[in-house]
Design an enzyme around this catalytic site. Sequence first.
Site, short mmCIF file in Angstrom:
data_model
loop_
_atom_site.label_atom_id
_atom_site.label_comp_id
_atom_site.label_asym_id
_atom_site.label_seq_id
_atom_site.Cartn_x
_atom_site.Cartn_y
_atom_site.Cartn_z
N CYS A 1 49.79 43.10 44.92
CA CYS A 1 50.70 41.97 44.81
C CYS A 1 52.15 42.39 44.60
O CYS A 1 53.08 41.81 44.92
CB CYS A 1 50.23 40.83 43.77
N ARG B 1 44.09 36.40 48.85
CA ARG B 1 45.29 36.60 49.39
C ARG B 1 45.57 36.03 50.92
O ARG B 1 44.54 36.15 51.66
CB ARG B 1 45.67 38.09 49.65
#
Length: 153
Positions: free
Chosen positions: A45, A114
């Site tokens: 991330c 995600r």
Amino acid sequence: MSLLGQPAPDFTLPSSSGQSVTLSSFRGEKAVVLVFYPLDFSPVCSMQLPEYSGRQDDFTDAGAVVLGINRDSVHAHKAWAAEYGIEVPLLADMNLNVARQYGVAIDDRGISGRAVFLIDRQGVVRYEHVEATPGEYTVRPEQVLEQLRALRN
């Protein structure tokens, strides 16, 4: 569950910018790129969101706004954004309700997967990509920009 071609589920969430953000407020004005990601301060991330933030001018030129969403608090978002220079708004979906609406909640782990959703100016989902596992990051900002540019032609 695919949302492709469907109206994007609306939501209002608190943001790292200090204000709440309502998805439908962009309707008729801008396309929206929703970037769901598992956790602030995690390795993948911390690569993904700065990449999107770094391309913010390109997204703006293409008529879109980028919004990051995960289950972390606004306070965590602010600290992470400050440390990594992330300028896109980060939204706090602390109970994963929005992630569930988009089919990307991983409830047994308490995180979202995600995923990227591109929502056109009319509020319809025009592109979606959900990674097979939260650790994968295969759809880069350039690919989303290509999808966005294709919408405008």
